[in-house]
Design an enzyme around this catalytic site. Structure first.
Site, PDB file in Angstrom:
ATOM      1  N   GLU A 164      -6.024 -21.623  53.340  1.00  0.00           N
ATOM      2  CA  GLU A 164      -6.403 -20.223  53.603  1.00  0.00           C
ATOM      3  C   GLU A 164      -5.683 -19.259  52.657  1.00  0.00           C
ATOM      4  O   GLU A 164      -6.257 -18.252  52.228  1.00  0.00           O
ATOM      5  CB  GLU A 164      -6.128 -19.860  55.067  1.00  0.00           C
ATOM      6  CG  GLU A 164      -6.867 -20.713  56.105  1.00  0.00           C
ATOM      7  CD  GLU A 164      -8.372 -20.743  55.955  1.00  0.00           C
ATOM      8  OE1 GLU A 164      -8.942 -19.849  55.307  1.00  0.00           O
ATOM      9  OE2 GLU A 164      -8.996 -21.685  56.490  1.00  0.00           O
ATOM     10  N   TRP A 175     -16.505 -26.876  46.378  1.00  0.00           N
ATOM     11  CA  TRP A 175     -17.903 -27.292  46.234  1.00  0.00           C
ATOM     12  C   TRP A 175     -18.837 -26.121  45.915  1.00  0.00           C
ATOM     13  O   TRP A 175     -20.034 -26.315  45.724  1.00  0.00           O
ATOM     14  CB  TRP A 175     -18.380 -28.043  47.479  1.00  0.00           C
ATOM     15  CG  TRP A 175     -18.474 -27.201  48.722  1.00  0.00           C
ATOM     16  CD1 TRP A 175     -19.595 -26.531  49.163  1.00  0.00           C
ATOM     17  CD2 TRP A 175     -17.441 -26.936  49.688  1.00  0.00           C
ATOM     18  NE1 TRP A 175     -19.298 -25.859  50.337  1.00  0.00           N
ATOM     19  CE2 TRP A 175     -18.001 -26.096  50.679  1.00  0.00           C
ATOM     20  CE3 TRP A 175     -16.112 -27.325  49.827  1.00  0.00           C
ATOM     21  CZ2 TRP A 175     -17.261 -25.637  51.774  1.00  0.00           C
ATOM     22  CZ3 TRP A 175     -15.375 -26.867  50.918  1.00  0.00           C
ATOM     23  CH2 TRP A 175     -15.945 -26.036  51.868  1.00  0.00           C
ATOM     24  N   ASP A 227      -5.615 -33.089  56.372  1.00  0.00           N
ATOM     25  CA  ASP A 227      -4.387 -32.626  55.713  1.00  0.00           C
ATOM     26  C   ASP A 227      -3.776 -33.697  54.798  1.00  0.00           C
ATOM     27  O   ASP A 227      -3.320 -33.387  53.691  1.00  0.00           O
ATOM     28  CB  ASP A 227      -3.342 -32.210  56.763  1.00  0.00           C
ATOM     29  CG  ASP A 227      -3.563 -30.798  57.282  1.00  0.00           C
ATOM     30  OD1 ASP A 227      -4.657 -30.242  57.062  1.00  0.00           O
ATOM     31  OD2 ASP A 227      -2.639 -30.254  57.925  1.00  0.00           O
TER      32      ASP A 227
END
Ligand code: ARG
Ligand code: ZN
Ligand code: CA
Length: 254
Positions: A164, A175, A227
């Site tokens: 973030e 992408w 993660d």
């Protein structure tokens, strides 16, 4: 700019049930992750597939809990409020006291991070540079923040905040946000063109959009993998983040 930019952070913990009132240790564990990930000091960068490893870059950004509040008084850089709201969404309610959350600190000078319960499987969301100051910053699900306490696998390595804050520093999804198409771009030259988002823990290589033999750079922080599968920013992404620090976020760290 050259050198390292050190960004003061305020963490607004907006909790409803006690488990959401995460500990100072859990917050510090997140700051530690950021300081590894943005400096290419994360040990797991070594798991980057060999063709991509030379692209893994130091972003030259560091983070610290703010030591003074906007009015100049000493601060821990951590604020807490018990909210009556059981669960927040991406509608920014958590970012204002009047809607059950906590107000932002001046966004030109601080990175605001709100930590709270989020609904709908949302791990976090970010505001890109150039938006309103009152809502500037990132929001992270309490159980996806840091590496200890309530941090829950597979999002317990602090990478939601890394991702973030990448957006907050103007990075796009790798992408290209075009669904699974091959026409979107992340506006970075050294990341492969990629179809859609990857999730979980992909095997290397994952080819899309004729990007073989090495395929998608799914181990990039700006994909959607677990993660433990995301380990790098590229030099091109670092350049884009530095341009943001020279431009819309030039007051940060001053
Ligand atoms: N905004 C994204 C989501 O809520 C964040 C994804 C972060 N990915 C991660 N492995 N931590 O899905
Ligand atoms: Zn994202
Ligand atoms: Ca695409």
């Amino acid at each position: 700019r050259s050198g390292i930019t050190r960004i003061p952070v305020v963490v607004h913990v907006v909790w409803n049930t006690p488990v959401q009132n995460i500990s100072d240790a859990q917050i510090r564990s997140q700051i530690d992750v950021l300081n590894r990930d943005f400096r290419r000091a994360n040990p797991d960068v070594a798991s980057t597939p060999a063709p991509f490893l030379p692209l893994a870059a130091d972003s030259r950004v560091e983070f610290y809990l703010a030591d003074s509040a906007p009015n100049g008084t000493p601060s821990s850089g951590i604020e807490r409020r018990q909210a009556t709201v059981a669960s927040f969404s991406d509608n920014d309610a958590v970012k204002a006291a009047a809607s059950g959350g906590m107000d932002a600190w001046p966004a030109a000078r601080y990175l605001n991070i709100w930590v709270c319960q989020l609904g709908g499987g949302l791990l976090g969301y970010a505001q890109f540079p150039g938006g309103p100051a009152q809502t500037d910053g990132v929001v992270i699900l309490c159980s996806a923040f840091g590496t200890v306490g309530s941090a829950a696998a597979p999002f317990n390595l602090g990478r939601t905040a890394t991702h973030e804050i990448g957006h907050w520093l103007n990075l796009n999804h790798i992408w290209g946000d075009d669904g699974s198409g091959c026409s979107g771009t992340d506006n970075v030259a050294d990341t492969p063109n990629q179809g859609g988002a990857n999730t979980g823990v992909p095997g290397f290589p994952h080819v899309s959009c004729s990007n073989g033999p090495n395929g998608d750079m799914f181990m990039n922080y700006m994909d959607y993998v677990d993660d433990r599968a995301m380990v790098m920013f590229t030099a091109g992404q670092a350049t884009r983040m530095q341009a943001c620090l020279d431009g819309p976020r030039s007051q940060i760290g001053t």
